[in-house]
Motif scaffolding. Structure first.
Motif, short mmCIF file in Angstrom:
data_model
loop_
_atom_site.label_atom_id
_atom_site.label_comp_id
_atom_site.label_asym_id
_atom_site.label_seq_id
_atom_site.Cartn_x
_atom_site.Cartn_y
_atom_site.Cartn_z
N PRO A 21 -9.83 20.69 4.18
CA PRO A 21 -8.73 20.23 3.32
C PRO A 21 -9.23 20.05 1.90
N PRO A 22 -8.37 20.22 0.91
CA PRO A 22 -8.81 20.00 -0.47
C PRO A 22 -9.16 18.53 -0.69
N LYS A 23 -10.12 18.30 -1.55
CA LYS A 23 -10.50 16.92 -1.84
C LYS A 23 -9.46 16.28 -2.77
N PRO A 24 -9.13 15.03 -2.54
CA PRO A 24 -8.18 14.37 -3.45
C PRO A 24 -8.80 14.22 -4.83
N GLY A 25 -7.96 14.19 -5.84
CA GLY A 25 -8.45 13.98 -7.20
C GLY A 25 -9.09 12.61 -7.35
N ARG A 26 -9.72 12.41 -8.51
CA ARG A 26 -10.48 11.18 -8.73
C ARG A 26 -9.60 9.94 -8.58
N LEU A 27 -8.43 9.94 -9.22
CA LEU A 27 -7.55 8.76 -9.15
C LEU A 27 -6.94 8.62 -7.76
N ALA A 28 -6.47 9.72 -7.19
CA ALA A 28 -5.87 9.65 -5.86
C ALA A 28 -6.91 9.22 -4.82
N GLY A 29 -8.13 9.75 -4.92
CA GLY A 29 -9.16 9.40 -3.95
C GLY A 29 -9.54 7.94 -4.00
N ALA A 30 -9.48 7.35 -5.18
CA ALA A 30 -9.86 5.93 -5.32
C ALA A 30 -8.74 4.99 -4.88
N VAL A 83 -5.15 21.61 11.13
CA VAL A 83 -5.06 20.23 10.68
C VAL A 83 -5.20 20.10 9.17
N ALA A 84 -5.98 20.97 8.54
CA ALA A 84 -6.17 20.86 7.09
C ALA A 84 -4.86 21.07 6.34
N ALA A 85 -3.91 21.78 6.96
CA ALA A 85 -2.62 22.03 6.30
C ALA A 85 -1.63 20.91 6.55
N TRP A 86 -1.40 20.58 7.83
CA TRP A 86 -0.33 19.63 8.11
C TRP A 86 -0.72 18.17 7.88
N ALA A 87 -2.02 17.86 7.81
CA ALA A 87 -2.44 16.49 7.49
C ALA A 87 -2.66 16.29 6.00
N LEU A 88 -2.51 17.35 5.21
CA LEU A 88 -2.74 17.25 3.77
C LEU A 88 -1.88 16.18 3.09
N PRO A 89 -0.61 15.98 3.50
CA PRO A 89 0.19 14.94 2.84
C PRO A 89 -0.43 13.54 2.89
N LEU A 90 -1.32 13.30 3.84
CA LEU A 90 -1.96 11.99 3.92
C LEU A 90 -2.82 11.68 2.71
N LEU A 91 -3.17 12.70 1.95
CA LEU A 91 -4.01 12.49 0.77
C LEU A 91 -3.19 12.14 -0.47
N GLU A 92 -1.89 12.02 -0.33
CA GLU A 92 -1.01 11.57 -1.41
C GLU A 92 -0.84 10.05 -1.27
N PRO A 93 -1.30 9.26 -2.23
CA PRO A 93 -1.21 7.80 -2.10
C PRO A 93 0.19 7.28 -1.81
#
Length: 388
Positions: free
Chosen positions: A240-249, A289-299
Motif C-alpha cells: 500500500p502507498p505510505k501515508p503522507g507526513r501529516l496524515a501519517g502523524a 488488501v493493499a487496494a481495499w484497505a487503502l481508505p484506512l490511511l485517510e485520517p
C-alpha cells in the motif's frame, strides 16, 4: 475411500468408513459409541439415548437397519478447550413434525473425549507451530495440506486453534490460549477461517504472517500503514502507498487495536477496535488488501463528526466518501426513499439523530456505513455508495 468426513452409498462398507473416521478423529474408545435419536417436538427436542457401548461394526449395523443413506462428521467446541465434541450424523436431517414420527437417528458420538491421530485442537505459540498443526489435518483433505515454512518467532500471545467441521464447510478458529483454556471455544475467537474442505489448504496459507495472528496496538495512521504493509507482503498483494507526513502523524482513536477477524473463502475482514467507540470493519479479497484497505490511511475515516455544524459534517461526509468510494457518494437512509447528497444528508442527520456523533463503522464492496445513527425511536442505517 473418497472422503473421511462424509459417507454415501457406494463409497464402500459403512463399517470400514466408521473405523477410518474413528481412527482419525475419535481415537481409541474403550467405552464405545453412543447413539441418540427418536427426536420428537416438543417433548424430546434432543432425543434419547438409543444405544451405548457400540463398536463401529455394531453402529454400522444399527444405522443400516434404520435405513440411514448418508453420514457426515461434524465437530464443535467443548466446555473445555482440550475436549472438543465429535458427532457422526445423517446427511439428511428431516425436521420432526408435531404429530408425525420422530427423527429416529440424531447422531453417533464417542463415549469418551475424541483423541484421534488428527488433533481437533492445538496450542499455538509460533507460526511454525500452527503450520505443524495444520499439516496434521492432511488426512481429512482431498489434496492434503502442504508443509508451510513459517517463522518460529514467538507470537505476542499464545493461541488456541480448533478445527470445527460443518456439513458443507470447515472452520478454523484461533483465540487467545488463556481464554480458550478458561472458557472453551466460543464466539469470541480472535480469528475464524471458513472454507470448503477442498480449498482449505489454499486459504490456510493466508494464516502464516504474524500480523494475521496477532492483535496490534496502533497509535497513529503511520503505524496502521505498517501493519497493512505486513499483511500485503504476507498475502502477495502489492504494497500500500505510505501515508503522507501529516496524515501519517495523525493519531488514531484512543486504544486502537487492529486484527484480522475473519477469512471466508479467501476474503479477509479486518477490525479496528477503539476504546469508547464502535469497531471499524473493512473487508475484501486477501490478495488485494493493499487496494481495499487503502481508505484506512485517510485520517477522516477514523474521526467522529459531531452533528452540531452542518458545514463541518458536510465536509466530513465528502472526505470519507471520497476516501472509501473514490469519488462523490450518494447516501441512503433506511426509511427514506430518495437518495441524498452529502449536503442533504448533513441537513437531515442532526434532526434525525439529535446529539449524536457519527463515524464510519464499515467499508468495503463499494459502500460504507455510518455508526452513531440512533434516533429517538431506534437505529437507522445510513449507507453511502459511489455516485453514478
Amino acid at each position: 475411500m473418497r472422503d473421511p468426513l462424509e459417507w454415501r452409498p457406494g463409497d464402500g462398507p459403512l463399517a470400514a468408513w466408521l473405523e477410518l473416521a474413528g481412527e482419525l478423529l475419535a481415537g481409541p474408545q474403550p467405552d464405545g459409541y453412543v447413539v441418540r435419536g427418536d427426536v420428537r417436538w416438543p417433548d424430546q427436542p434432543y432425543g434419547v439415548e438409543l444405544a451405548r457401548g457400540l463398536t463401529p461394526a455394531a453402529v454400522a449395523g444399527l444405522l443400516t437397519a434404520e435405513g440411514v443413506a448418508g453420514l457426515h462428521v461434524r465437530t464443535s467446541g467443548g466446555r473445555r478447550f482440550a475436549e472438543p465434541h465429535l458427532e457422526i450424523a445423517p446427511t439428511a436431517e428431516p425436521g420432526p413434525g408435531p404429530d408425525g414420527p420422530g427423527v429416529r437417528i440424531l447422531h453417533v458420538t464417542p463415549a469418551g473425549v475424541p483423541a484421534g491421530t488428527v488433533p481437533l485442537a492445538g496450542r499455538i505459540r509460533t507460526p511454525a507451530e500452527l503450520a505443524g498443526w495444520l499439516g496434521r489435518l492432511s488426512p481429512l483433505l482431498p489434496g492434503g495440506m502442504p508443509g508451510f515454512d513459517w517463522a518460529g518467532t514467538a507470537l505476542a500471545e499464545p493461541l488456541g486453534a480448533t478445527l470445527l467441521l460443518r456439513r458443507d464447510s470447515v472452520l478454523l478458529t484461533l483465540q487467545p490460549l488463556e481464554a480458550a483454556e478458561r472458557n472453551g471455544v466460543d464466539a469470541t475467537s480472535r480469528l475464524v477461517l471458513t472454507s470448503r474442505a477442498p480449498d482449505l489448504a489454499e486459504h490456510a496459507a493466508l494464516l502464516g504472517p504474524s500480523a494475521v495472528l496477532e492483535e496490534r496496538a496502533l497509535p497513529t495512521v503511520r503505524d496502521l500503514g505498517r501493519w497493512l504493509g505486513e499483511l500485503a507482503a504476507g498475502w502477495g498483494s502489492g504494497p500500500p502507498p505510505k501515508p503522507g507526513r501529516l496524515a501519517g502523524a495523525a493519531p488514531l482513536p484512543r486504544a486502537t487495536r487492529a486484527s484480522v477477524r475473519r477469512i471466508e473463502d479467501g476474503e479477509a475482514e479486518l477490525m479496528l477496535r477503539r476504546h469508547g467507540r464502535s469497531e471499524l470493519w473493512v473487508r475484501g479479497p486477501a490478495p488485494e488488501v493493499a487496494a481495499w484497505a487503502l481508505p484506512l490511511l485517510e485520517p477522516a475515516v477514523h474521526e467522529e463528526a459531531p452533528a452540531g455544524s452542518r458545514r463541518r459534517l458536510t465536509r466530513w461526509l465528502e472526505r470519507v466518501g471520497g476516501a472509501v468510494l473514490g469519488g462523490p457518494a450518494v447516501w441512503a437512509v433506511s426509511g427514506l426513499a430518495a437518495p441524498l447528497s452529502a449536503a442533504e444528508l448533513a441537513g437531515r442527520l442532526p434532526a434525525l439523530c439529535p446529539g449524536r456523533a457519527f463515524a464510519v463503522d464499515r467499508a468495503g464492496a463499494g459502500e460504507l456505513t455510518l455508526g452513531g445513527t440512533r434516533t429517538p425511536d431506534g437505529w437507522v442505517t445510513v449507507t453511502g455508495r459511489r455516485a453514478p
